[in-house]
Write a protein that holds these residues in place. Structure first.
Motif, PDB file in Angstrom:
ATOM      1  N   ILE A   1      48.095  59.314   5.678  1.00 33.71           N
ATOM      2  CA  ILE A   1      47.260  60.474   5.351  1.00 33.71           C
ATOM      3  C   ILE A   1      47.346  61.474   6.502  1.00 33.71           C
ATOM      4  O   ILE A   1      47.662  61.096   7.631  1.00 33.71           O
ATOM      5  CB  ILE A   1      45.782  60.083   5.080  1.00 33.71           C
ATOM      6  CG1 ILE A   1      45.134  59.440   6.316  1.00 33.71           C
ATOM      7  CG2 ILE A   1      45.671  59.187   3.862  1.00 33.71           C
ATOM      8  CD1 ILE A   1      43.645  59.196   6.182  1.00 33.71           C
ATOM      9  N   PRO A   2      47.078  62.748   6.226  1.00 33.46           N
ATOM     10  CA  PRO A   2      47.125  63.738   7.313  1.00 33.46           C
ATOM     11  C   PRO A   2      45.960  63.564   8.279  1.00 33.46           C
ATOM     12  O   PRO A   2      44.921  62.992   7.936  1.00 33.46           O
ATOM     13  CB  PRO A   2      47.042  65.079   6.580  1.00 33.46           C
ATOM     14  CG  PRO A   2      46.415  64.774   5.266  1.00 33.46           C
ATOM     15  CD  PRO A   2      46.778  63.355   4.929  1.00 33.46           C
ATOM     16  N   ALA A   3      46.138  64.093   9.478  1.00 34.74           N
ATOM     17  CA  ALA A   3      45.113  63.972  10.515  1.00 34.74           C
ATOM     18  C   ALA A   3      43.960  64.954  10.324  1.00 34.74           C
ATOM     19  O   ALA A   3      42.917  64.800  10.954  1.00 34.74           O
ATOM     20  CB  ALA A   3      45.741  64.190  11.896  1.00 34.74           C
TER      21      ALA A   3
ATOM     22  N   MET B   1      40.423  51.866  10.904  1.00 37.66           N
ATOM     23  CA  MET B   1      41.407  51.733   9.826  1.00 37.66           C
ATOM     24  C   MET B   1      41.936  53.094   9.379  1.00 37.66           C
ATOM     25  O   MET B   1      43.136  53.260   9.138  1.00 37.66           O
ATOM     26  CB  MET B   1      40.799  50.980   8.644  1.00 37.66           C
ATOM     27  CG  MET B   1      40.489  49.538   8.947  1.00 37.66           C
ATOM     28  SD  MET B   1      39.558  48.804   7.571  1.00 37.66           S
ATOM     29  CE  MET B   1      39.862  47.071   7.873  1.00 37.66           C
ATOM     30  N   ILE B   2      41.053  54.071   9.273  1.00 41.29           N
ATOM     31  CA  ILE B   2      41.475  55.423   8.884  1.00 41.29           C
ATOM     32  C   ILE B   2      42.402  56.001   9.942  1.00 41.29           C
ATOM     33  O   ILE B   2      43.466  56.549   9.623  1.00 41.29           O
ATOM     34  CB  ILE B   2      40.248  56.334   8.646  1.00 41.29           C
ATOM     35  CG1 ILE B   2      39.512  55.903   7.377  1.00 41.29           C
ATOM     36  CG2 ILE B   2      40.670  57.808   8.571  1.00 41.29           C
ATOM     37  CD1 ILE B   2      38.157  56.557   7.185  1.00 41.29           C
ATOM     38  N   ARG B   3      42.032  55.872  11.209  1.00 44.15           N
ATOM     39  CA  ARG B   3      42.879  56.398  12.286  1.00 44.15           C
ATOM     40  C   ARG B   3      44.236  55.698  12.317  1.00 44.15           C
ATOM     41  O   ARG B   3      45.253  56.323  12.628  1.00 44.15           O
ATOM     42  CB  ARG B   3      42.160  56.278  13.627  1.00 44.15           C
ATOM     43  CG  ARG B   3      41.032  57.286  13.761  1.00 44.15           C
ATOM     44  CD  ARG B   3      40.288  57.129  15.050  1.00 44.15           C
ATOM     45  NE  ARG B   3      39.273  58.180  15.192  1.00 44.15           N
ATOM     46  CZ  ARG B   3      38.263  58.111  16.050  1.00 44.15           C
ATOM     47  NH1 ARG B   3      38.145  57.067  16.862  1.00 44.15           N
ATOM     48  NH2 ARG B   3      37.395  59.099  16.113  1.00 44.15           N
ATOM     49  N   ARG B   4      44.260  54.422  12.008  1.00 47.38           N
ATOM     50  CA  ARG B   4      45.526  53.680  11.963  1.00 47.38           C
ATOM     51  C   ARG B   4      46.428  54.252  10.865  1.00 47.38           C
ATOM     52  O   ARG B   4      47.636  54.416  11.058  1.00 47.38           O
ATOM     53  CB  ARG B   4      45.260  52.198  11.739  1.00 47.38           C
ATOM     54  CG  ARG B   4      46.521  51.334  11.858  1.00 47.38           C
ATOM     55  CD  ARG B   4      46.233  49.875  11.757  1.00 47.38           C
ATOM     56  NE  ARG B   4      45.651  49.601  10.441  1.00 47.38           N
ATOM     57  CZ  ARG B   4      44.845  48.579  10.168  1.00 47.38           C
ATOM     58  NH1 ARG B   4      44.516  47.729  11.107  1.00 47.38           N
ATOM     59  NH2 ARG B   4      44.384  48.410   8.960  1.00 47.38           N
ATOM     60  N   GLU B   5      45.850  54.586   9.727  1.00 45.88           N
ATOM     61  CA  GLU B   5      46.633  55.156   8.627  1.00 45.88           C
ATOM     62  C   GLU B   5      47.083  56.581   8.942  1.00 45.88           C
ATOM     63  O   GLU B   5      48.168  57.001   8.520  1.00 45.88           O
ATOM     64  CB  GLU B   5      45.864  55.090   7.311  1.00 45.88           C
ATOM     65  CG  GLU B   5      45.626  53.668   6.827  1.00 45.88           C
ATOM     66  CD  GLU B   5      46.899  52.837   6.727  1.00 45.88           C
ATOM     67  OE1 GLU B   5      47.926  53.342   6.201  1.00 45.88           O
ATOM     68  OE2 GLU B   5      46.883  51.682   7.184  1.00 45.88           O
TER      69      GLU B   5
END
Length: 141
Positions: free
Chosen positions: A45-47, A35-39
């Motif tokens: 959000i920044p990488a 989910m974080i990587r999708r966002e």
């Protein structure tokens, strides 16, 4: 680095999280990472990995852990570090690189990065390590 926080969810939300994990064939932790990587991919959000400053420099790639001393690696050294991270997470033996001044090793179920070596050390999960390797590779490109 501080201790990980606990996450309190209502039983209904937790059930939904387990349902998502089951549908994706992932653990709950892997699902949160997904989910974080999708966002990140969506630009929400920044990488950047919190606690790490990875920057392209004229003479290579600088890496700083939290507020510790930074180290600028040559492009070759940065690429070697990223490859070491990926390899160790994939099951290869960790590396103490005297040539480039870092170490990345398996530590129990997680991993430990020392950069510069000797110097700042940080423990992390494999998914965070892979995200860090990606940031290093981008800066070294």
């Amino acid at each position: 680095m501080s201790k990980p926080d606990s996450l309190r969810l209502s039983p209904r939300r937790l059930e939904q999280l387990h349902a998502i994990a089951g549908a994706l064939g992932l653990s709950v932790t892997e699902t949160i990472t997904h989910m974080i990587r999708r966002e990140i991919a969506a630009g929400t959000i920044p990488a950047a990995v919190p606690g790490f400053a990875v920057k392209k420099e004229a003479d290579g790639v600088s890496i700083q852990i939290d507020n510790g001393p930074g180290k600028t690696y040559s492009v070759e050294g940065a690429r070697a570090l990223a490859a070491t991270i990926r390899g160790t997470v994939a099951g290869e033996v960790g590396v103490f690189s005297v040539k480039h001044g870092y170490s990345f090793i398996r530590l129990g179920r997680g991993f430990k990065l020392s950069s510069p070596m000797p110097g700042s050390e940080v423990s992390m999960t494999g998914d965070l390590a892979i995200d860090l390797a990606e940031q290093i590779e981008k800066a070294a490109a």
